[in-house]
Design an enzyme around this catalytic site. Structure first.
Site, PDB file in Angstrom:
ATOM      1  N   TYR A 146       0.938  -1.309  -0.063  1.00 19.74           N
ATOM      2  CA  TYR A 146      -0.076   0.223  -0.026  1.00 19.74           C
ATOM      3  C   TYR A 146       0.660   1.252  -0.010  1.00 19.74           C
ATOM      4  O   TYR A 146       0.981   1.880   1.182  1.00 19.74           O
ATOM      5  CB  TYR A 146      -0.961   0.220   1.288  1.00 19.74           C
ATOM      6  N   LYS A 177      -1.242  -8.127  -2.284  1.00 16.47           N
ATOM      7  CA  LYS A 177      -2.680  -7.496  -2.032  1.00 16.47           C
ATOM      8  C   LYS A 177      -2.549  -6.085  -2.287  1.00 16.47           C
ATOM      9  O   LYS A 177      -1.789  -5.282  -1.638  1.00 16.47           O
ATOM     10  CB  LYS A 177      -2.854  -7.901  -0.530  1.00 16.47           C
TER      11      LYS A 177
END
Lengths: 264, 264, 264, 264, 264
Positions: A146, A177
């Site tokens: 992220y 992810k």
């Protein structure tokens, strides 16, 4: 990246992680709509659904609940995480060692990297230690990749998300992810950058069933390997129904309409 | 969280910690009203009361006094702590390792986490080390979970206290020591967030017997498992009497009136 | 510096490293011109060319692709590296330990040092650990010696590049990868400063074949031992052709014209 | 705190440390009045006086001089210390490990803590390591407990000194070396706060014999256990005479007049 | 300080270190006058002169050149050092461990301490580790004791240099390398402060033969034990001649005139 298709984290090469570390990351506010959702047992119960390949929780929740579910649920131990009581430049505490995660039954581990943060370098070095320790235990490694921090203007830009997926490949994660970059074509670019590292979409805030399933479908069509979902499952009154639908989209490669119908 | 009901820290699943680390945290000022209270021996003596499940002290006090009381008192070693001579962003020195605590007889350990402090991440990682070392020794872990620091507007807000209790669960504490959030219903929310982690109230500044016991009663009624109390015991001329009353409220589940009567 | 002429990194005392860590250092933007170049397999394929002595990649790419090429390609594991999402004073995360690099088949290691950065001292100490661990494994050590940071006015000045080469010698690198200082005579000075440490030129941004080969030729004529090249190979539609030419210039000591002719 | 009465640091439960680390802490200026005092041998010679229970020096001085005096002098190795060339927020370098101190013959160790400094937490954690290592070697631990730093308005206030003594107890020191708080009653409060940890007065700058002995006498009368003295001994032309007097005050519990007479 | 008279670093209790780490500390500029001086082999050749007790170099130079000279030259491994590309508060990277220095043949080690720098404490702790590791290997320890940093007005003041020599003694160095304090009497004070630690003068910038030898003579007459010299030897066209003269002054205790005559 190593081959993890035979690990419990995968089913037919696909991944559906039920993520439940929001109590640490966001606090009680995330449980407000569905008060029962504060109980980790409810999420472990949901994780017994066939669609779920692993449940991702912090150490304390794993210690308390996994022993009752070890026959029916596969444990992904999220190694780092931090409360949002703290408001500095993005960073995350390493709350669990890989050895301890292994000892309490984890069959894979997760780690957040905030690329672009002033703590990126420190986090990458912590990731290295975790990744190499995981290799010794044969535990697949999922990176919550992220980009975030003062240097980043827009952390949802497709290029940034594609870069995040590439970081996961370069640093040795088996699964990346990432946030949904907004379109199927942007997701294809992200998947391309990740090479053999599996890309899974981060579920994000709760939306309608259709909207949610359509983004998942786009991910799968773009070559993504699945989903890590939290609030879009356990913030629903009936987590079972949406899991039925996700199973259709991710593993049976059904259309969204078929999935919605099957989950009635 | 692991099951600690069979550990010396618990009696019928409840906990009454007599906390005495104020000499380090606050300094001599806390002993002014009752000068004899500066003597740790007096607190160890009080801790022989049946109501007390453990006495919580820093390393040096444990080394000096626990050997004389090891038959009658159960030792909780508070691993970190700092003087208030220092006035920076909340942080706490780790003054004792778990191995040393074990060697000198501790049967449980305590650790402060200042969620929201700029040192939260470092403290959480120190907590990880302590928690995992404690697991190797089978020592229950109590977290003093006190949100504090420049990012926090109000550290006694019910939501903040509920978040603090959740942090204790997520990070793997067996007991969460939190401030009283002001009402029974707020305490219920806090207890819900902690899941199976036992919540105990932090005693706070000295008040009247009735006021104090009523807040303890509210904690028990809300599902809390007890109390960690310091000044409200050892700043009284007769610690024995209030411990009699606490025993009634916490372990016998008496009313406050019954408890006060029994402690005459 | 130790003698590495018999190591797989060298061929007749010369070195041609095919560098491919741009996905981490620069991100997807480097692959835009030739989208297929995002696939590490394409670069490993190119690295099977006889001209290439080693391919330099980060850990994750090595894990994923080296096993399929271990017969045909020699692996240089780049130990540190950082994304450019982060924009602080130059620094680099150590993403791989030497032991892990060895375990996955590396026969040499690479390490970036940003001389002049506020992180120079920390990086030099990380280099020490890597260099001494590499010595235990008999792995040659290549330093990416790139002065950079707030104290440096001009990092392409010949004196700065000569200093960078000297740092590589003094700190114990076997090969110094430096920028081209602009002329053959400046390169001679750089080579002199490096003493027995082999100096190789860093390829830099993509240019025309002739321009590129002429700078490589100047390096060899100045006593340099070769090249570490990335974009000037894999950003071409046909990496094979330029590798043919490089082989001529570096190993056969041909003229640029001969090399271009041989590579038709 | 553990029982150290049988250790070489004590004589009849009392302590007289001859401190000689001023060459590091203050530099040559402290030796100006009595140039011979720069020679550590002169202080070791003085330390052969029966009154002295231990001589406190830094590692290098111990290595050079203790071997010639090991029959006649007891060595307290001062583990940390820093020059005053450096002028930042109070801190101290750990110049010697406990294991090394033990190997070169130390029978006790000393450690400075600057409570209230921005480095208090780091120093307390370094103290922890030293204290626990000392316990493994059965070496008594003396804390130089000196509140100091930007947060402190007045480091000679009685309350601050009492707090410093308490820190020594809480953190596990066996002896607390503190400044004289100005009166016998303030010293009594300090002694009370230290509980079983022995309090010794820090000698401070050179004064007249009578003034000096009177403060020592007040310390003993207040329950203090002795003195750590430096300049008031070795800055005198005849260290022997003042040591005779100190022996009277500390060990024979004579009056100041008697002590001065006996030392004629 | 331990007795090092029997170590290879000494000859008749005296020391003449030929220092050659300028390539790292100052860069190519130091080699400009005598281009051949960039070649470490030339300095090792000079170090075969009987006058030289040890040659002091960084790790990489030692690895590359010492093996060819191990019969004729004694190796002092300089453990820390930093380029001047970096321009922060004085600090130095530890580029070599003691164990590695030992493995490659060092018979003594060197370490810079910048007293007064904001990094003094960190450097002193790194020195501690090096010193204690050196003791395990019986390697003499030379401290480059150079007060420097924002807190220092004048680092060539006699008092500062005397303090620097004292730091070397207190922290456990066997030899203190300090700047020349400007006069024989100031040097005497410096020597007095160092006690049994041998004081050697740092050679400094190149001067005339006579000037240079006169300062060396003053050092010896003041009780200093020799010299650590770099540029004043290897920046000369004929290093041999000045070494002849130094041998006279340092080991034969000749006058400067005699030494100059002998070295014709």
């Amino acid at each position: 990246m190593i081959d993890i298709d035979d690990s419990p984290l995968c089913r037919d090469g696909k991944v559906l992680i039920l993520a439940y570390d929001h109590g640490l990351e966001h606090g009680p506010v995330d449980f407000e709509g569905v008060p029962g959702s504060a109980d980790p047992g409810r999420t472990f119960e949901a994780a017994t659904h066939d669609a779920v390949t692993s449940v991702a929780v912090q150490k304390g929740v794993a210690e308390a609940f996994y022993p009752s579910y070890e026959e029916d649920v596969d444990l992904l131990l999220k190694l780092n995480g931090t409360s949002n009581l703290w408001m500095g430049e993005p960073d995350s505490a390493v709350n669990c060692t890989v050895d301890y995660a292994y000892d309490i039954g984890a069959s894979s581990v997760g780690f957040t990297l905030y690329g672009g943060s002033n703590h990126e370098i420190e986090m990458a070095e912590e990731f290295r230690d975790a990744q190499e320790a995981a290799r010794e235990r044969d535990l697949p490694v999922v990176m919550w990749s992220y980009p975030r921090g003062q240097g980043l203007k827009n952390d949802t830009e497709p290029d940034t998300i594609a870069y995040a997926a590439r970081q996961a490949l370069e640093l040795g994660a088996d699964v990346a992810k990432v946030k949904y970059p907004g379109s199927k074509s942007a997701m294809e670019q992200t998947v391309r950058m990740a090479g053999p590292t599996k890309v899974v979409m981060s579920g994000g805030s709760k939306t309608t069933d259709r909207e949610f399933l359509e983004s998942v479908k786009a991910v799968i069509d773009a070559g993504g390997k699945g989903l890590a979902v939290g609030r879009n499952v356990w913030q629903r009154e009936n987590p079972h129904r949406i899991l039925d639908a996700l199973e259709q989209v991710i593993f049976a490669e059904s259309t969204v309409d078929e999935a919605l119908a099957a989950a009635e």
